[in-house]
Design a protein around this motif. Structure first.
Motif, short mmCIF file in Angstrom:
data_model
loop_
_atom_site.label_atom_id
_atom_site.label_comp_id
_atom_site.label_asym_id
_atom_site.label_seq_id
_atom_site.Cartn_x
_atom_site.Cartn_y
_atom_site.Cartn_z
N SER A 32 1.23 -1.67 -0.33
CA SER A 32 -0.15 0.04 -0.12
C SER A 32 1.07 1.50 0.59
O SER A 32 0.61 2.13 -0.93
CB SER A 32 -0.84 -0.19 1.22
N ASN A 33 1.89 1.35 0.74
CA ASN A 33 3.12 1.72 0.51
C ASN A 33 3.47 2.22 -1.05
O ASN A 33 3.35 3.82 -1.57
CB ASN A 33 4.52 1.81 1.56
N CYS A 34 3.91 1.94 -1.69
CA CYS A 34 3.11 2.06 -2.86
C CYS A 34 3.13 2.32 -3.67
O CYS A 34 2.77 3.53 -4.90
CB CYS A 34 3.81 0.26 -3.81
N ALA A 35 1.18 1.94 -3.12
CA ALA A 35 -0.05 2.34 -4.42
C ALA A 35 -0.20 4.14 -3.54
O ALA A 35 0.15 4.93 -4.72
CB ALA A 35 -1.48 1.42 -3.48
N LEU A 36 0.42 4.33 -2.39
CA LEU A 36 0.12 5.53 -1.68
C LEU A 36 1.34 6.51 -2.98
O LEU A 36 0.77 7.58 -3.32
CB LEU A 36 0.83 5.39 -0.24
N VAL A 37 2.25 5.95 -2.97
CA VAL A 37 3.46 6.95 -3.43
C VAL A 37 3.01 7.01 -5.02
O VAL A 37 3.36 8.41 -5.67
CB VAL A 37 5.22 6.26 -3.73
N TRP A 38 2.37 6.39 -5.92
CA TRP A 38 2.32 6.99 -7.09
C TRP A 38 1.27 7.54 -7.29
O TRP A 38 1.05 8.16 -8.11
CB TRP A 38 1.92 4.97 -7.77
N ALA A 39 -0.05 7.15 -6.06
CA ALA A 39 -1.33 7.28 -6.44
C ALA A 39 -1.11 9.56 -5.91
O ALA A 39 -1.72 10.14 -6.33
CB ALA A 39 -2.15 7.40 -5.27
N ALA A 40 -0.26 9.41 -5.18
CA ALA A 40 0.35 10.89 -4.60
C ALA A 40 0.93 12.23 -5.85
O ALA A 40 0.36 12.18 -6.24
CB ALA A 40 1.16 10.55 -3.77
N ARG A 41 1.81 10.99 -6.63
CA ARG A 41 2.45 11.85 -7.80
C ARG A 41 1.69 12.31 -8.88
O ARG A 41 1.61 12.32 -9.61
CB ARG A 41 4.07 11.02 -8.10
N GLU A 42 0.62 10.77 -9.11
CA GLU A 42 -0.61 11.23 -10.22
C GLU A 42 -1.08 12.39 -9.92
O GLU A 42 -1.42 13.28 -10.44
CB GLU A 42 -1.45 10.07 -10.17
N ALA A 43 -1.74 12.46 -8.21
CA ALA A 43 -2.71 13.62 -7.43
C ALA A 43 -2.12 15.56 -8.22
O ALA A 43 -2.05 16.15 -8.22
CB ALA A 43 -2.97 14.00 -5.99
N LYS A 44 -0.48 14.82 -7.90
CA LYS A 44 0.54 16.46 -8.30
C LYS A 44 0.18 16.70 -9.27
O LYS A 44 -0.01 17.54 -9.91
CB LYS A 44 1.65 16.00 -7.74
N LEU A 45 -0.02 15.66 -10.22
CA LEU A 45 0.41 15.60 -12.09
C LEU A 45 -1.01 16.30 -12.40
O LEU A 45 -1.09 17.21 -12.65
CB LEU A 45 0.50 14.80 -12.38
N ARG A 46 -2.31 15.93 -11.84
CA ARG A 46 -3.63 16.27 -12.25
C ARG A 46 -4.01 17.66 -11.79
O ARG A 46 -5.17 17.73 -11.96
CB ARG A 46 -4.17 14.87 -11.80
N LYS A 47 -3.21 17.65 -10.24
CA LYS A 47 -3.74 18.97 -9.38
C LYS A 47 -5.05 18.81 -9.35
O LYS A 47 -6.10 19.13 -8.98
CB LYS A 47 -4.10 20.46 -10.47
N LEU A 48 -5.59 17.18 -8.00
CA LEU A 48 -6.64 16.54 -7.81
C LEU A 48 -6.05 16.40 -6.40
O LEU A 48 -4.71 16.16 -5.75
CB LEU A 48 -6.84 15.64 -8.23
N PRO A 49 -6.55 16.19 -5.36
CA PRO A 49 -6.74 16.06 -3.76
C PRO A 49 -6.45 14.80 -3.89
O PRO A 49 -7.17 14.02 -4.09
CB PRO A 49 -9.19 16.49 -3.19
N LEU A 50 -6.07 14.44 -2.75
CA LEU A 50 -5.62 12.95 -2.35
C LEU A 50 -6.34 12.51 -1.38
O LEU A 50 -6.33 13.28 -0.67
CB LEU A 50 -3.54 13.00 -2.64
N HIS A 51 -6.77 11.75 -1.32
CA HIS A 51 -7.55 10.71 -0.40
C HIS A 51 -7.10 9.22 0.17
O HIS A 51 -7.41 8.61 -0.25
CB HIS A 51 -9.53 10.53 -0.69
N LEU A 52 -6.55 9.22 1.12
CA LEU A 52 -6.47 7.91 2.19
C LEU A 52 -7.35 7.87 3.04
O LEU A 52 -7.98 8.39 3.20
CB LEU A 52 -5.01 8.86 2.76
N VAL A 53 -7.88 6.75 2.26
CA VAL A 53 -8.69 5.42 3.11
C VAL A 53 -8.02 4.51 4.03
O VAL A 53 -7.83 3.63 3.28
CB VAL A 53 -9.22 5.15 2.37
#
Length: 334
Positions: A32-53
């Motif tokens: 899940s840490n790998c998924a977290l890092v990928w998702a955070a970078r994608e959120a930055k690229l898309r300029k979207l909020p990141l929701h951790l659940v």
């Protein structure tokens, strides 16, 4: 302080808004840490909020005493542990300067994430957890997530750790990753929509798009066919359709570098191999047995389970850009 009475209404907390950005499942495992890092970078690229659940259910154990009954685990203890995991996850991506919120949900993990997919733009999770909620989520239940999610899903395998900077000292060095996003096609409407999503992703990331169509090699399994397969004619027909599809896509993405590959081989093996060096592999959820055979559907599951990089699965939906596809040349007839 006196207890509230019937005549003194108790103020209820405001409901938490439904997530509208990128949702990532967290359980504290390496996956899940790998998924977290990928998702955070994608959120930055898309300029979207990141929701951790994270989600949990309180287990109930049958008591072993003579009096029978049941014993429960303290809900507060589990929730506090989940909150600690989320705080650690949020701190891990704080340097990326993306808008982050975290929430602990009580309920079935798959159900929680599927409900959030109704408003989220992207649902991200690891390939296999360590017994936490992702561990259950990505067992037999996880196969339903890409097929039933209302938004695209991305599975991030642990093998991505090195490329994401999450590898330990004993991890093999990462393979060189190309500046390319790959999408698998089979001539179906579902695959064409996946191509549009992949093109948007490539354009956003500033990388080229690689379209791969894999045709199953001729083997004894095709012996039931009434006449020998003219492989050259088959490949020529598919190539004509791919050329028409490429012209259509370039019309909608005139500045995007696009390459198309028609290869002979198992779709699962070809796309798993492509995942090793692609920034992202995109697939549809279910094909119609298009000109490459059953590329989507069961093939999607096979690729997800063996991929070496992130895999985005896109559910089919209507897109007006598909309306002019026939104007560019022949396409698969259902």
């Amino acid at each position: 302080m006196s207890n509230p009475t019937e005549n003194s209404p108790v103020a209820q907390p405001d409901p938490i808004p439904a997530p509208t950005g990128i949702v990532v499942g967290i359980d504290g495992s390496d996956q899940s840490n790998c998924a977290l890092v990928w998702a955070a970078r994608e959120a930055k690229l898309r300029k979207l909020p990141l929701h951790l659940v994270t989600a949990y259910t309180v287990p109930i154990f049958a008591a072993s005493g003579l009096d029978g009954g049941y014993a429960t685990v303290d809900d507060d203890v589990i929730r506090q542990g989940a909150e600690a995991v989320l705080r650690e996850a949020a701190a891990k991506v704080a340097h990326l300067e993306v808008e982050v919120d975290a929430r602990v949900e009580n309920g079935d993990a798959a159900g929680v994430l599927l409900e959030m997919s109704e408003t989220a733009e992207l649902l991200v999770f690891g390939s296999r957890g360590r017994g936490g909620f992702i561990g259950r989520l990505l067992g037999s239940v996880s196969s339903a997530l890409p097929a039933h999610s209302k938004c695209p899903t991305v599975t991030v395998p642990l093998s991505c750790a090195a490329r994401l900077g999450e590898a330990g000292p004993d991890t093999a060095p990462p393979r060189e990753i190309e500046a390319v996003i790959t999408v698998g096609v089979d001539g179906s409407d579902q695959a064409r929509y996946a191509v549009l999503v992949a093109a948007e992703e490539a354009e956003r990331a500033g990388v080229r798009l690689r379209i791969i169509c894999a045709v199953q090699p001729y083997t004894g399994s095709l012996a039931w066919m009434p006449a020998p397969v003219d492989r050259e004619a088959l490949f020529a027909e598919i190539q004509t359709q791919l050329d028409a599809g490429e012209a259509w896509l370039r019309n909608h993405f005139p500045k995007l570098p696009i390459e198309v590959r028609l290869v002979e081989g198992s779709a699962v093996e070809v796309l798993v191999k492509a995942s090793e060096t692609s920034q992202l592999l995109v697939m549809g959820t279910r094909g119609r047995g298009g000109f490459a055979g059953m590329l989507l559907g069961s093939t999607t599951d096979g690729v997800r389970h063996h991929a070496k990089g992130p895999v985005m699965v896109v559910r089919d939906r209507e897109d007006p850009r598909q309306d002019d596809r026939s104007a560019f040349g022949p396409l698969l007839q259902a």
